[in-house]
Write an enzyme that holds these catalytic residues in place. Structure first.
Site, PDB file in Angstrom:
ATOM      1  N   ASP A   1     -34.096 -47.379  -1.030  1.00 41.31           N
ATOM      2  CA  ASP A   1     -34.547 -46.035  -0.710  1.00 41.31           C
ATOM      3  C   ASP A   1     -33.821 -45.086  -1.662  1.00 41.31           C
ATOM      4  OD1 ASP A   1     -35.463 -44.534   2.474  1.00 41.31           O
ATOM      5  OD2 ASP A   1     -35.699 -43.825   0.425  1.00 41.31           O
TER       6      ASP A   1
HETATM    7  C1  GLC Z   1     -37.240 -40.758   0.982  1.00 41.50           C
HETATM    8  C2  GLC Z   1     -37.671 -41.617   2.158  1.00 41.50           C
HETATM    9  C3  GLC Z   1     -38.605 -42.734   1.778  1.00 41.50           C
HETATM   10  C4  GLC Z   1     -39.477 -42.286   0.611  1.00 41.50           C
HETATM   11  C5  GLC Z   1     -38.557 -42.130  -0.587  1.00 41.50           C
HETATM   12  C6  GLC Z   1     -39.321 -41.630  -1.819  1.00 41.50           C
HETATM   13  O1  GLC Z   1     -35.896 -40.420   1.117  1.00 41.50           O
HETATM   14  O2  GLC Z   1     -36.646 -42.179   2.953  1.00 41.50           O
HETATM   15  O3  GLC Z   1     -39.384 -43.056   2.933  1.00 41.50           O
HETATM   16  O4  GLC Z   1     -40.469 -43.254   0.343  1.00 41.50           O
HETATM   17  O5  GLC Z   1     -37.461 -41.276  -0.324  1.00 41.50           O
HETATM   18  O6  GLC Z   1     -39.806 -40.360  -1.586  1.00 41.50           O
END
Ligand code: GLC
Length: 702
Positions: free
Chosen positions: A264
């Site tokens: 993430d």
């Molecule tokens: C965010 C979220 C994730 C998302 C990623 C890209 O922090 O936790 O669900 O896909 O970053 O935006």
């Protein structure tokens, strides 16, 4: 994967330098400041949110596909011409925004979710996107958590069904130009974060992890999902982005997953904040070794892996395996054959009329009727109706969280949409401000309040400590109720809200979630009876914040609550039961269940469970018949109910149909204390029911 592709990948890998391999492991974020040299040096394997990468750089490309192609062109100038994979959060639609995922789960219609995901893939791929960071599969039992909006609620069985359907919708034959690589996230247990606080720690036992939180991810892998995303969560003391047992032993060793895992946002680097890594080099080695192939935007893989290899902290095989998996998904996605997007597609594939039709149907099929005293709904026979509340002129508020590519200009505002679908002899009046609403209410025959939470109170980084309506809204409901007019309350929200008082004060309550692009018209069609509500709750609704976490498939305890019982598992100030239980929802008619039949008293392999369902009302309707079991005695304590099937049955007034389910031994298996999954002999209860708190009960032995 056909062998020629594996050979192609090995051949390509054999030609790559160490830097080119490490480059593939780096997902690059460059909003408005993309560095073409970084791409041309092969230092990125993926770009996230590419559509914004060139903004402000004078690139006059008319659309996102042109921008994507321009950046891809830089990658195709590299020595080995390895294409980038462009990722974006396409969570519940792209330009045609569908209801939020929690609302989609309320439809209990995986087929509809699959169609919506297919439309999302058609539109996003036309805009140069190859990979979506969806579906979010986190089981959620605590609606204080803002991200409950993005998942499928509290039940693993419903989660499995929605997971497989949405992945089929996004990916289809992954290599087709109008499909996306999907990403099952956030692996795993993110919804257990303490206090409903994003990014916080969670403690989950192995049996609960295996039987509640992991099943939707297993369903995703079995459906062929190309990628997973590791969670931010500190799970049982091990951050999910450094959990080798789950990311490698379970995901690849047990489940045979052959795609790749992306971290993430910054979650590799955040291993330092978690306190399990001294520095970026240690964090990178830890995450890569655990099974995180791609670092989302923190840049620490790019920065430190070559030196770590040099220092013997990581092996070339580990780097090769990570690069191989990323190349495999790029191949599977057809990017080597077709790295560029056909820029003509956007004009025809985005916001097609039939996509709007699907969005309206889906919005209707997600709205849950919670109360309908005196069959006030559908609104018939009222000439003047006031529609009032903070959503009365709603546009983008209907989209809900995670709808970055929804365009407010595409939405018909709620008031306009209601006017368009209302019967011609009905005069609608509108008021957003409470005092105007109260003064106008005196001059109408019925009132519809349209209230709820703004999308900014929902989704990531939007946790609440109080599940009541947002400030000022409860007062309006109370004041409006005191006027004594027929009162409908429509709630727009990304989570269950604790609204017992408002439910008591209104004659009818409809939960519309954040229903997406066509939410206004869909609401009108339900309110005026052009269509009937058929959705059910995918998550328990608490009476008060203090009841959370609250979910139907809970354990019995040694002192289950009894009416007025003392020294029981209870509160002194509230019943334990939710305001509305999982699986609950009303329709414009009524149904009765009769003559439950269990095909045998002892299960040998499987059993047939059936009951007669009758439409006892005056209108056609659809009932969602739910199959639940309870394992009365086990080597571990067992939930008091577990959903094992559901079927929707459409019945005309007076019509009766016998609805059949097959229940198999495998569905009775659970994870025991030693971590092994299996079935245990003994007595079971089984229900066919309209929700998780009622129904016809039978029994059998295994
Ligand atoms: C965010 C979220 C994730 C998302 C990623 C890209 O922090 O936790 O669900 O896909 O970053 O935006």
């Amino acid at each position: 994967m056909p062998p020629e592709t594996e050979n192609q990948i090995d051949h390509l890998l054999g030609q790559m330098t160490l830097d080119e391999k490490i480059g593939q492991l780096n997902q690059y974020f460059a909003w408005g400041k993309l560095d073409p040299e970084l791409i041309r040096q092969g230092q990125a394997g993926s770009v996230i949110n590419a559509s914004g990468a060139l903004s402000g750089q004078g690139f006059s490309g008319s659309g996102n596909a042109e921008i994507s192609n321009r950046i891809q062109g830089m990658a195709l100038e590299t020595r080995l011409k390895i294409p980038l994979i462009f990722g974006r959060d396409v969570i519940h639609g792209y330009r045609t925004v569908f209801p939020i995922p929690l609302a989609q789960a309320a439809s209990f219609d995986p087929g509809l979710a699959e169609q919506a995901a297919s439309v999302a893939a058609l539109e996003a791929s036309a805009d140069g996107i190859h990979w979506t960071f969806a579906p979010m599969l986190d089981i959620a039992r605590d609606p204080r958590w803002g991200r409950v909006a993005e998942g499928n609620g509290e039940d693993p069985y419903l989660g499995e069904q929605m997971s497989a359907a949405v992945i089929r919708g996004f990916q289809g034959e992954m290599s087709a130009p109008d499909k996306l690589v999907a990403c099952a996230k956030h692996y795993v247990g993110y919804g257990s974060a303490e206090g409903g606080r994003d990014y916080d720690a969670g403690e989950i036992s192995e049996p609960t992890l295996r039987d509640v939180y992991l099943p939707p991810f297993k369903a995703a892998v079995d459906a062929g999902v190309g990628t997973l995303m590791s969670a931010f969560l500190d799970l049982n003391g091990i951050p999910a982005s450094a959990n080798r047992r789950l990311l490698t032993d379970v995901l690849r060793g047990e489940w045979g997953f052959d795609g790749f895992v992306v971290s993430d946002w910054d979650s590799v680097k955040e291993l330092i904040q978690h306190g399990v890594a001294e520095d970026e080099a240690e964090a990178s080695v830890m995450a890569l070794r655990a099974g995180v192939e791609m670092d989302m935007v923190s840049g620490v893989y790019l920065k430190t892996l070559a030196a770590s290899l040099q220092a013997g902290k990581i092996s070339l095989e580990e780097i090769d395996e990570a690069a191989r998996r990323i190349l495999r998904i790029k191949h599977r996605a057809g990017l080597f054959e077709r790295p560029l997007t056909d820029t003509n597609r956007a004009a025809t594939d985005i916001l097609k009329p039939e996509s709007r039709v699907l969005a309206r149907k889906f919005a209707r099929d997600c709205m849950v009727l919670l109360k309908n005293e005196g069959n006030l709904l559908p609104l018939n026979g009222f000439r003047k109706i006031l529609v009032a509340g903070n959503f009365v002129h709603a546009r983008e508020e209907l989209y809900g969280s995670w709808s970055p590519d929804g365009n407010p200009a595409d939405i018909t505002p709620l008031d306009e949409a209601l006017k368009q679908v209302a019967p011609k002899d009905v005069e609608l009046r509108f008021a957003a401000a409470p005092d105007l609403a109260l003064s106008r209410a005196h001059h109408v025959d019925a009132v519809v309040l349209v209230l709820g939470e703004h999308p900014l109170r929902s989704g990531e980084n939007a946790n609440v400590s109080d599940l009541g309506l947002p400030p000022g809204q409860a007062e309006l409901v109370a004041a409006m109720s005191a006027l004594g007019k027929p009162l409908v309350l429509v709630v727009f929200a990304g989570r269950p809200l604790a609204i017992p008082r408002q439910v008591a004060q209104a004659n009818a309550v409809l939960y519309a979630w954040h229903p997406g692009l066509e939410g206004g018209a869909a609401l009108g069609e339900i309110l005026f009876g052009l269509e009937s509500p058929s959705a059910r709750l995918p998550i328990s609704f608490p009476r008060a914040t203090g009841q959370t976490p609250i979910y139907y498939n809970h354990k019995n305890s040694g002192r289950p609550v009894t009416p007025n019982g003392q020294f029981k598992s209870r509160y002194v100030d509230l019943p334990n039961s939710p305001l509305f239980p999982f699986g609950y929802g009303l329709t414009y008619t009524s149904f009765e269940y009769a003559t439950l039949n269990v095909s045998d008293t002892v299960m040998r392999g499987s059993l047939e469970i059936s009951a007669e369902v009758t439409n006892t009302g005056q209108r056609a309707g659809k009932e969602l018949v739910q199959l639940y079991i309870r394992d009365l005695v086990g080597s571990l304590t067992r939930p008091i109910r577990e959903l094992k099937g559901f079927q929707r049955v459409a019945l005309q007034p007076g019509e009766t149909r016998r609805v059949h389910f097959t229940l198999t031994e495998e569905q009775l298996a659970f994870t025991r204390a030693d971590g092994a999954r299996g079935i245990e002999p003994g007595a079971f209860h089984v229900w066919l029911a309209p929700n998780s708190a009622s129904g016809l009960r039978g029994e059998f032995r295994l």
